[in-house]
Design a protein around this motif. Structure first.
Motif, short mmCIF file in Angstrom:
data_model
loop_
_atom_site.label_atom_id
_atom_site.label_comp_id
_atom_site.label_asym_id
_atom_site.label_seq_id
_atom_site.Cartn_x
_atom_site.Cartn_y
_atom_site.Cartn_z
N ALA A 37 -77.20 22.43 -11.47
CA ALA A 37 -77.47 21.19 -10.99
C ALA A 37 -76.61 21.28 -10.16
O ALA A 37 -76.99 20.61 -8.73
N LEU A 38 -75.39 21.77 -9.53
CA LEU A 38 -74.64 21.08 -8.81
C LEU A 38 -74.75 22.07 -7.79
O LEU A 38 -74.74 21.68 -6.78
N TRP A 39 -74.98 23.29 -7.80
CA TRP A 39 -74.81 25.32 -7.47
C TRP A 39 -76.69 25.23 -6.85
O TRP A 39 -76.54 25.54 -5.99
N CYS A 40 -78.21 25.38 -7.63
CA CYS A 40 -79.59 24.40 -7.10
C CYS A 40 -79.76 23.24 -7.66
O CYS A 40 -80.98 22.77 -8.12
N ALA A 41 -79.78 21.68 -6.73
CA ALA A 41 -79.77 20.80 -7.39
C ALA A 41 -81.00 20.58 -6.93
O ALA A 41 -81.87 19.94 -7.83
N PRO A 42 -82.16 21.05 -6.01
CA PRO A 42 -82.91 20.67 -5.69
C PRO A 42 -84.44 20.84 -6.62
O PRO A 42 -84.60 21.21 -7.39
N CYS A 43 -83.80 22.23 -7.32
CA CYS A 43 -84.07 23.13 -8.13
C CYS A 43 -84.42 22.15 -9.59
O CYS A 43 -85.01 22.17 -10.14
N ALA A 44 -83.30 21.58 -9.72
CA ALA A 44 -82.55 20.92 -10.77
C ALA A 44 -84.01 19.63 -10.67
O ALA A 44 -84.32 19.39 -11.99
N SER A 45 -83.56 19.00 -9.29
CA SER A 45 -84.43 18.03 -9.34
C SER A 45 -85.93 18.13 -9.61
O SER A 45 -86.86 17.11 -10.13
N TYR A 46 -86.75 19.05 -9.34
CA TYR A 46 -87.86 19.85 -9.16
C TYR A 46 -88.46 19.65 -10.77
O TYR A 46 -89.22 19.36 -11.14
N LEU A 47 -87.36 20.54 -11.18
CA LEU A 47 -88.16 21.32 -12.20
C LEU A 47 -87.60 19.88 -13.77
O LEU A 47 -88.21 19.02 -14.29
N LEU A 48 -86.75 18.81 -13.42
CA LEU A 48 -86.52 17.38 -14.01
C LEU A 48 -87.56 16.58 -14.28
O LEU A 48 -87.83 15.71 -14.90
N ARG A 49 -88.38 16.88 -12.50
CA ARG A 49 -89.21 15.39 -12.26
C ARG A 49 -90.47 16.16 -13.42
O ARG A 49 -91.01 15.15 -14.10
N LYS A 50 -90.73 17.16 -13.07
CA LYS A 50 -92.08 17.94 -13.96
C LYS A 50 -91.76 17.27 -15.23
O LYS A 50 -92.93 17.56 -15.70
N ARG A 51 -91.01 17.51 -15.49
CA ARG A 51 -90.45 17.37 -17.57
C ARG A 51 -90.78 15.73 -17.62
O ARG A 51 -91.26 15.58 -18.46
N ALA A 52 -89.89 15.27 -16.49
CA ALA A 52 -90.43 14.16 -16.85
C ALA A 52 -92.22 13.17 -17.19
O ALA A 52 -91.84 12.57 -17.73
N LEU A 53 -93.14 13.88 -16.29
CA LEU A 53 -94.22 14.40 -15.81
C LEU A 53 -94.73 14.96 -17.77
O LEU A 53 -96.60 14.76 -17.69
N TYR A 54 -93.81 15.16 -18.49
CA TYR A 54 -94.59 16.22 -19.69
C TYR A 54 -95.44 17.33 -19.06
O TYR A 54 -96.97 17.36 -19.35
N ASP A 55 -94.79 17.49 -17.55
CA ASP A 55 -95.59 18.83 -17.74
C ASP A 55 -96.51 19.09 -16.19
O ASP A 55 -97.82 19.39 -16.42
#
Length: 233
Positions: A37-55
């Motif tokens: 999440a530190l070195w690739c913050a936008p990628c982590a944010s994308y994956l977490l939002r998608k997961r929060a929406l149950y994919d």
């Protein structure tokens, strides 16, 4: 700020649940993901939002519906592209929106310590911005160097806190998905009220019990009993 958003903020103060881990211990509890999440913050944010929406990207709304632009960016046509644009162009809003989404779903309140850390990050960013503006106006070399040092410190704090926040969100969803123990209970279906025009009410609740195995008395019709046994006199 709209009145509805103020009411949501006041409501979050009364939530009784807490995060699975606080910001100060998130890096210890999941160090590899915190580095990601530190070195690739936008990628982590994308994956977490998608997961929060149950994919389910059909549920995606820009900034999770917490910003004025939500619902006006063509999310329904191409939600993946809109989410990618959000996490790269509005990274801070994407992290905050995912946080609010999880808080409202699981009724999680942020601890005072976490609030202090987030508040310090925001205040330091504002002070660094003010120093940069003053340095541009005044034109002093010493003030310019001080503003650059302050901006560097502000960026380091910002990146570190955002990485810890995203790790905190990830661990909360791990808890939701049962990765720390037994699988959670499934969400029960919505119950329906029976109507007068229905022959029988809808089947909800527990499934019907299975019948008992046939016994010696099952050969008699209902209401009839076998004759009593004859005893010798």
């Amino acid at each position: 700020m709209p009145k509805q958003d103020m009411e949501k903020m006041e409501l979050r103060k009364n939530f009784r649940n807490v995060w699975h881990t606080d910001l100060t211990h998130s890096i210890q509890n999941d160090t590899p993901y915190c580095c990601f999440a530190l070195w690739c913050a936008p990628c982590a944010s994308y994956l977490l939002r998608k997961r929060a929406l149950y994919d389910d990207m059909s549920r995606y709304v820009c900034c999770a519906g917490y910003m004025p632009c939500s619902g006006r960016c063509g999310e329904a046509k191409c939600p993946q592209l809109c989410l990618a644009t959000e996490v790269f162009c509005c990274f801070a809003n994407s992290v905050a929106s995912t946080r609010f989404l999880l808080q409202d779903e699981f009724q999680i309140q942020t601890t005072k310590c976490d609030n202090c850390i987030i508040g310090f990050m925001v205040c330091l960013s504002q002070v660094a911005c003010i120093f940069s503006i003053v340095a541009c106006i005044v034109g002093m070399d010493e003030l310019s160097e001080a503003s650059q040092i302050l901006t560097c410190c502000s960026d380091m704090v910002y990146c570190t806190v955002c990485a810890c926040m995203q790790t905190q969100h990830k661990m909360e969803m791990d808890k939701r998905d049962g990765k720390f123990g037994p699988q959670p209970m499934a969400v029960p279906p919505a119950q329906q009220m029976s109507r007068f025009d229905q022959a029988t009410p809808p089947a909800v609740g527990y499934p019907p019990q299975q019948g008992y195995p046939p016994s010696a008395y099952s050969q008699y019709p209902p209401g009839a009993y076998p004759p009593p046994p004859a005893y010798p006199k």
